[in-house]
Design an enzyme around this catalytic site. Sequence first.
Site, PDB file in Angstrom:
ATOM      1  N   TYR A  33       3.893  -3.375   2.879  1.00 28.00           N
ATOM      2  CA  TYR A  33       2.134  -2.568   3.828  1.00 28.00           C
ATOM      3  C   TYR A  33       1.677  -3.603   4.253  1.00 28.00           C
ATOM      4  O   TYR A  33       1.274  -3.381   5.286  1.00 28.00           O
ATOM      5  CB  TYR A  33       0.756  -2.006   3.135  1.00 28.00           C
ATOM      6  CG  TYR A  33       0.148  -0.977   3.433  1.00 28.00           C
ATOM      7  CD1 TYR A  33       0.205   0.770   4.140  1.00 28.00           C
ATOM      8  CD2 TYR A  33      -0.472  -1.949   4.089  1.00 28.00           C
ATOM      9  CE1 TYR A  33      -0.147   1.017   5.450  1.00 28.00           C
ATOM     10  CE2 TYR A  33      -2.152  -1.184   4.524  1.00 28.00           C
ATOM     11  CZ  TYR A  33      -1.550   0.083   6.007  1.00 28.00           C
ATOM     12  OH  TYR A  33      -2.866   0.273   6.173  1.00 28.00           O
TER      13      TYR A  33
ATOM     14  N   SER B  44     -13.384 -10.030 -27.775  1.00 27.03           N
ATOM     15  CA  SER B  44     -14.986  -9.869 -28.234  1.00 27.03           C
ATOM     16  C   SER B  44     -15.449 -11.018 -28.174  1.00 27.03           C
ATOM     17  O   SER B  44     -16.496 -11.426 -28.571  1.00 27.03           O
ATOM     18  CB  SER B  44     -15.938  -8.309 -28.875  1.00 27.03           C
ATOM     19  OG  SER B  44     -15.441  -8.181 -30.439  1.00 27.03           O
ATOM     20  N   SER B  45     -14.036 -11.655 -29.580  1.00 25.33           N
ATOM     21  CA  SER B  45     -13.995 -12.411 -30.385  1.00 25.33           C
ATOM     22  C   SER B  45     -14.421 -13.673 -29.112  1.00 25.33           C
ATOM     23  O   SER B  45     -15.001 -14.942 -29.322  1.00 25.33           O
ATOM     24  CB  SER B  45     -13.138 -12.595 -31.082  1.00 25.33           C
ATOM     25  OG  SER B  45     -12.889 -11.667 -32.113  1.00 25.33           O
TER      26      SER B  45
ATOM     27  N   GLU C  81       6.081 -10.538  -5.933  1.00 20.82           N
ATOM     28  CA  GLU C  81       5.317 -10.183  -7.481  1.00 20.82           C
ATOM     29  C   GLU C  81       5.951  -9.532  -7.939  1.00 20.82           C
ATOM     30  O   GLU C  81       5.982 -10.333  -9.862  1.00 20.82           O
ATOM     31  CB  GLU C  81       3.986 -10.322  -6.980  1.00 20.82           C
ATOM     32  CG  GLU C  81       4.072  -8.489  -6.844  1.00 20.82           C
ATOM     33  CD  GLU C  81       3.845  -8.141  -5.189  1.00 20.82           C
ATOM     34  OE1 GLU C  81       5.181  -8.908  -4.580  1.00 20.82           O
ATOM     35  OE2 GLU C  81       3.820  -7.093  -5.012  1.00 20.82           O
TER      36      GLU C  81
ATOM     37  N   GLY D  72       0.908  -1.261  -0.140  1.00 24.08           N
ATOM     38  CA  GLY D  72      -0.057   0.467  -0.102  1.00 24.08           C
ATOM     39  C   GLY D  72       0.582   1.297   0.067  1.00 24.08           C
ATOM     40  O   GLY D  72       2.392   1.556   0.654  1.00 24.08           O
TER      41      GLY D  72
ATOM     42  N   SER E 281     -16.029  -6.672 -32.057  1.00 26.72           N
ATOM     43  CA  SER E 281     -15.356  -5.729 -32.775  1.00 26.72           C
ATOM     44  C   SER E 281     -13.859  -6.379 -34.231  1.00 26.72           C
ATOM     45  O   SER E 281     -13.946  -6.193 -34.383  1.00 26.72           O
ATOM     46  CB  SER E 281     -14.953  -4.829 -31.571  1.00 26.72           C
ATOM     47  OG  SER E 281     -13.941  -5.626 -31.152  1.00 26.72           O
ATOM     48  N   GLY E 282     -13.838  -8.061 -33.288  1.00 24.46           N
ATOM     49  CA  GLY E 282     -12.973  -8.783 -33.766  1.00 24.46           C
ATOM     50  C   GLY E 282     -12.081  -8.516 -33.012  1.00 24.46           C
ATOM     51  O   GLY E 282     -11.221  -9.421 -33.558  1.00 24.46           O
ATOM     52  N   GLY E 283     -12.117  -7.845 -31.899  1.00 16.66           N
ATOM     53  CA  GLY E 283     -10.731  -8.044 -30.755  1.00 16.66           C
ATOM     54  C   GLY E 283     -11.064  -8.969 -30.229  1.00 16.66           C
ATOM     55  O   GLY E 283     -11.646  -9.892 -30.433  1.00 16.66           O
ATOM     56  N   VAL E 284     -10.175  -9.205 -29.176  1.00 13.28           N
ATOM     57  CA  VAL E 284      -9.808 -11.164 -29.049  1.00 13.28           C
ATOM     58  C   VAL E 284     -10.558 -10.929 -27.957  1.00 13.28           C
ATOM     59  O   VAL E 284     -11.589 -12.196 -27.523  1.00 13.28           O
ATOM     60  CB  VAL E 284      -8.465 -10.599 -27.749  1.00 13.28           C
ATOM     61  CG1 VAL E 284      -7.315 -12.377 -27.354  1.00 13.28           C
ATOM     62  CG2 VAL E 284      -7.002 -10.820 -28.770  1.00 13.28           C
TER      63      VAL E 284
END
Length: 513
Positions: free
Chosen positions: A83, A231-232, A174, A55, A226-229
């Site tokens: 934190y 929405s596809s 991380e 934090g 849209s054809g993007g990852v």
Amino acid sequence: MAHELVLVIDFGGQYNQLIARRVREHKIYCEVISYKTPIEEIRARNPKGIIFTGGPNSVYLDTSPRMGKEIFELSVPILGICYGAQFLVLGLGGIVTEANENAVAEFGRTDCEFDNSSPLFSGLKEKSVVWMSHNDHIETLPEGFRSICHSDKCPYGAIENPEKKFYGTQFHPEVNHTEQGFDMLGNFLYKVCGCAGDWTMEEYAQTAIREIREKVGGGKALLALSGGVDSSVACKLLANAIGSQLTCIFVDHGLMRKNEGDEVEAAFADSGVNFVRVNAGDRFLGKLAGVDEPERKRKIIGEEFIRVFEEEAQKIGKVDYLVQGTIYPDVIESGLGDAAVIKSHHNVGGLPDYVDFKEIIEPLRLLFKDEVRALGTTLGLDEKLVWRQPFPGPGLAIRIIGDITPEKVVTLQDADAIFREEIANAGLDRSINQYFAVLTNMRSVGVMGDGRTYDYTLALRGVTTSDFMTADFSRIPYDVLEKVSVRIVNEVKNINRIVYDITSKPPATIEWE
Ligand code: XMP
């Protein structure tokens, strides 16, 4: 089947998403929740482990995030990071010293020694580099704790109470800079929490499909593709779950990359859903004629997009569900402050006002981008779509500087296709996160054959980035650039000069407009 669950409790650290990603990379499902989540809710979810994030503030500030002591009484293993570790110490009766001129603040790479008799460090090297970033530090340990890591300056680099299964690290396991950080998190999850690692995409896909079926019943759903990852993948998932009850509308604004509209159609036309492709290129180009100001272009395309979508949606009538491709980073980030608007992003997220529907379905809401891709592969989505690089909603309109004409669109599509082909031939298509061509509106003199030319300059852009918020220009080898340059000038009309964009973001942005 219920998954094993790890809860990441967000204390406002900048790496909260990264922690969640790392946990999932260990095949364990996790969610990021607010420190304000009621304790009953946390208990009811029956987590296998809890991670407190870092934090920004001192634990002593009045405004600093805190939780009630009940969190320590759940008999659930806890790992506190930075934190989170200080909060753990303070909450259990130890002492944290505030930053002052005598106190040891540590930032950056730090050499540490680990006690690998602790399960947290079991099997790891005794010495390695960690990423520290703290002002306050742990002064006195609570009862039952011992130090399991130290640096030159910091006696309590990491601490444990093995009986209660409470762990804390002053450093950030991380981040990649912490050399053995990934394995430390793995040790916490597997050796301390006793996780088995049951988070797989096959299982996720089956559960999601079952849940979508239950929810939608016999209803109708609508999706803007849209054809993007995102929405596809959402479309493929819904297609598997409810088939013809889904209608997806793909508005082809004529500003896609070469052949892309057809590729999207090919991927979905036979998938069992009602697939509507609206070829609206003329309409968009008509509205854009003579417009050269970037924000105007974006606004025109955004508005026109909604209008076209609305007209098509009206033909379908009332639908029960609107499907959106929201992904987990959007969920985590939503509500975090107001950043300055650099560019008005056109996104189909703005559609609900215009469509008559009952409820929203967000089937990717809990997935990170790489998980969305993995899900796409699991569902058998065309690899081209799974690995499609990000492409802005306004498409090539913001990669053609100045006014847009149909001829310029074709020129850019052809040049961009060559660039992409050669990047793929060089095996660089997955290591460069985004690469594309930009048609500038600058012309210059050249010589081809024996004649003078006066043609456009094309810019190539390639960036390496993990979050698209900042980006470095890619060091594409000169021989690859040379091949691209020779091919474009020879194969594409109206271009006689090629430049490579060597600015990073900031100060530049990734797109040119
Ligand atoms: P910038 O140019 O702001 O781009 O550095 C960051 C990332 O966002 C993409 N981008 C967009 N994506 N709608 C989108 O969905 C948009 O209007 C838009 N504008 C930029 C850009 O391609 C890059 O990946």
